[in-house]
Design a protein around this motif. Structure first.
Motif, PDB file in Angstrom:
ATOM      1  N   ARG A 106      56.709 -76.467  18.636  1.00  0.00           N
ATOM      2  CA  ARG A 106      56.491 -77.765  18.012  1.00  0.00           C
ATOM      3  C   ARG A 106      57.776 -78.527  17.759  1.00  0.00           C
ATOM      4  O   ARG A 106      57.854 -79.723  17.937  1.00  0.00           O
ATOM      5  CB  ARG A 106      55.767 -77.584  16.663  1.00  0.00           C
ATOM      6  CG  ARG A 106      54.300 -77.353  16.769  1.00  0.00           C
ATOM      7  CD  ARG A 106      53.692 -77.240  15.386  1.00  0.00           C
ATOM      8  NE  ARG A 106      53.784 -78.486  14.657  1.00  0.00           N
ATOM      9  CZ  ARG A 106      54.338 -78.627  13.466  1.00  0.00           C
ATOM     10  NH1 ARG A 106      54.876 -77.622  12.870  1.00  0.00           N
ATOM     11  NH2 ARG A 106      54.349 -79.785  12.860  1.00  0.00           N
ATOM     12  N   GLN A 107      58.795 -77.812  17.276  1.00  0.00           N
ATOM     13  CA  GLN A 107      59.940 -78.537  16.744  1.00  0.00           C
ATOM     14  C   GLN A 107      60.678 -79.299  17.843  1.00  0.00           C
ATOM     15  O   GLN A 107      61.179 -78.725  18.800  1.00  0.00           O
ATOM     16  CB  GLN A 107      60.903 -77.588  16.038  1.00  0.00           C
ATOM     17  CG  GLN A 107      61.987 -78.341  15.280  1.00  0.00           C
ATOM     18  CD  GLN A 107      62.768 -77.435  14.367  1.00  0.00           C
ATOM     19  OE1 GLN A 107      62.720 -76.231  14.503  1.00  0.00           O
ATOM     20  NE2 GLN A 107      63.507 -78.028  13.452  1.00  0.00           N
ATOM     21  N   PHE A 108      60.702 -80.605  17.684  1.00  0.00           N
ATOM     22  CA  PHE A 108      61.473 -81.492  18.529  1.00  0.00           C
ATOM     23  C   PHE A 108      61.032 -81.474  19.990  1.00  0.00           C
ATOM     24  O   PHE A 108      61.842 -81.586  20.898  1.00  0.00           O
ATOM     25  CB  PHE A 108      62.963 -81.193  18.397  1.00  0.00           C
ATOM     26  CG  PHE A 108      63.441 -81.248  16.968  1.00  0.00           C
ATOM     27  CD1 PHE A 108      62.689 -81.879  15.994  1.00  0.00           C
ATOM     28  CD2 PHE A 108      64.620 -80.631  16.588  1.00  0.00           C
ATOM     29  CE1 PHE A 108      63.108 -81.933  14.681  1.00  0.00           C
ATOM     30  CE2 PHE A 108      65.049 -80.680  15.260  1.00  0.00           C
ATOM     31  CZ  PHE A 108      64.290 -81.327  14.316  1.00  0.00           C
ATOM     32  N   VAL A 109      59.732 -81.297  20.194  1.00  0.00           N
ATOM     33  CA  VAL A 109      59.156 -81.526  21.515  1.00  0.00           C
ATOM     34  C   VAL A 109      59.311 -83.005  21.849  1.00  0.00           C
ATOM     35  O   VAL A 109      59.086 -83.860  21.011  1.00  0.00           O
ATOM     36  CB  VAL A 109      57.657 -81.141  21.514  1.00  0.00           C
ATOM     37  CG1 VAL A 109      56.972 -81.616  22.795  1.00  0.00           C
ATOM     38  CG2 VAL A 109      57.503 -79.641  21.353  1.00  0.00           C
ATOM     39  N   ARG A 110      59.696 -83.302  23.074  1.00  0.00           N
ATOM     40  CA  ARG A 110      59.870 -84.695  23.487  1.00  0.00           C
ATOM     41  C   ARG A 110      58.693 -85.150  24.335  1.00  0.00           C
ATOM     42  O   ARG A 110      58.163 -84.387  25.139  1.00  0.00           O
ATOM     43  CB  ARG A 110      61.169 -84.854  24.300  1.00  0.00           C
ATOM     44  CG  ARG A 110      62.412 -84.760  23.453  1.00  0.00           C
ATOM     45  CD  ARG A 110      63.650 -85.114  24.264  1.00  0.00           C
ATOM     46  NE  ARG A 110      64.825 -85.073  23.403  1.00  0.00           N
ATOM     47  CZ  ARG A 110      65.228 -86.086  22.655  1.00  0.00           C
ATOM     48  NH1 ARG A 110      64.570 -87.226  22.681  1.00  0.00           N
ATOM     49  NH2 ARG A 110      66.296 -85.976  21.888  1.00  0.00           N
ATOM     50  N   VAL A 111      58.310 -86.388  24.158  1.00  0.00           N
ATOM     51  CA  VAL A 111      57.308 -86.990  25.034  1.00  0.00           C
ATOM     52  C   VAL A 111      57.837 -88.342  25.497  1.00  0.00           C
ATOM     53  O   VAL A 111      58.572 -89.022  24.783  1.00  0.00           O
ATOM     54  CB  VAL A 111      55.943 -87.178  24.336  1.00  0.00           C
ATOM     55  CG1 VAL A 111      55.294 -85.846  24.031  1.00  0.00           C
ATOM     56  CG2 VAL A 111      56.064 -88.044  23.106  1.00  0.00           C
ATOM     57  N   GLU A 112      57.441 -88.708  26.689  1.00  0.00           N
ATOM     58  CA  GLU A 112      57.808 -90.027  27.207  1.00  0.00           C
ATOM     59  C   GLU A 112      57.142 -91.087  26.344  1.00  0.00           C
ATOM     60  O   GLU A 112      55.950 -91.025  26.060  1.00  0.00           O
ATOM     61  CB  GLU A 112      57.340 -90.155  28.654  1.00  0.00           C
ATOM     62  CG  GLU A 112      57.804 -91.416  29.342  1.00  0.00           C
ATOM     63  CD  GLU A 112      57.372 -91.448  30.787  1.00  0.00           C
ATOM     64  OE1 GLU A 112      56.195 -91.774  31.043  1.00  0.00           O
ATOM     65  OE2 GLU A 112      58.201 -91.128  31.658  1.00  0.00           O
ATOM     66  N   ALA A 113      57.917 -92.038  25.893  1.00  0.00           N
ATOM     67  CA  ALA A 113      57.378 -93.071  25.011  1.00  0.00           C
ATOM     68  C   ALA A 113      58.183 -94.350  25.175  1.00  0.00           C
ATOM     69  O   ALA A 113      59.399 -94.361  24.937  1.00  0.00           O
ATOM     70  CB  ALA A 113      57.426 -92.609  23.552  1.00  0.00           C
TER      71      ALA A 113
END
Length: 250
Positions: A106-113
């Motif tokens: 979970r911690q600091f998962v990145r998603v395109e945004a």
């Protein structure tokens, strides 16, 4: 019985804990939230699920995927939901969860945004008290976001180590501080566009970069971005990742 231990979960499920339920698959899946009311052996008694979004409706005896949020990851497992005889109180029963697996850290998962963002370099703070046009805000757009930072388009004046104020468009609607502080960790060029990786500064780290007098000159909201608020952002980002996964985009 006030808790239920499941394989692979370090922390047991407890009463009133929030669970997310997914019914159906892919882009048509329906998303619901519920809370644990009781345990019936290894089955879980839950409150009436509340619809969050999607296209597939929940029905009696439907197969569901349960999403369990933990500090290290989201865990998913499969179950079947049925109406639970509880007198006048309307409850539901989740059959003993099966096939528990860890989805992602979970911690600091990145998603395109691609979100609107404004940024202002924190320099010459003593002038900020004297001039109403400071700080100077620049408009830009993000490329990806995580609970720990953001990758954004910037200009050639941004350098690693720079301290900035950020206004991220999606933050207010998620009950996150309107303005937060960040430090630039890297700068690179992609397709002739300067990109900068910004690390968010939580409240407990501000004094490493600012004196007490400087903090008084900066927006008060940067001190509201504490660990708890950051965890809320982590949950938001991870939920977006789950939605993209359900749509087959990850």
């Amino acid at each position: 019985m006030v808790e239920l231990t499941l394989p692979k979960l370090v922390q047991p499920l407890v009463l009133w804990e929030k669970l997310e339920l997914v019914v159906g698959e892919g882009i048509q899946a329906g998303h619901y939230t519920t809370r644990i009311e009781d345990f019936n052996g290894r089955a879980i008694v839950v409150s009436p699920p509340e619809f969050v979004g999607g296209h597939t409706l929940l029905s009696d005896r439907a197969e569901v995927m349960i999403l369990i949020t933990r500090d290290d990851a989201i865990y998913q497992c499969h179950s079947r939901i049925t109406r639970y005889p509880a007198g006048e109180k309307k409850l539901f029963l989740l059959a003993p969860p099966q096939g528990i697996k860890r989805v992602q850290r979970r911690q600091f998962v990145r998603v395109e945004a691609f979100e609107r963002i404004e940024y202002a370099r924190i320099i010459n703070l003593t002038e900020w008290e004297e001039r109403e046009d400071l700080p100077k805000w620049c408009q830009s757009i993000t490329s990806d976001i995580s609970g720990g930072g953001v990758l954004m388009k910037t200009d050639e004046n941004t350098k690693p180590g720079d301290l900035l104020l950020l206004k991220i468009g999606v933050f207010p609607e998620q009950d996150l501080p309107e303005i937060i502080a960040a430090i630039c960790r890297r700068v690179f060029t992609l397709d002739d566009q300067v990109m900068a990786g910004m690390e968010f500064l939580t409240a407990n780290r501000l004094t490493r970069h600012f004196g007490i007098d400087d903090l008084k000159r900066l927006p008060r909201s940067i001190q509201d971005f504490n660990r708890g608020v950051q965890n809320h952002l982590v949950n938001y980002v991870f939920q977006r990742q789950i939605e993209l996964r359900q749509k087959g985009l990850l």
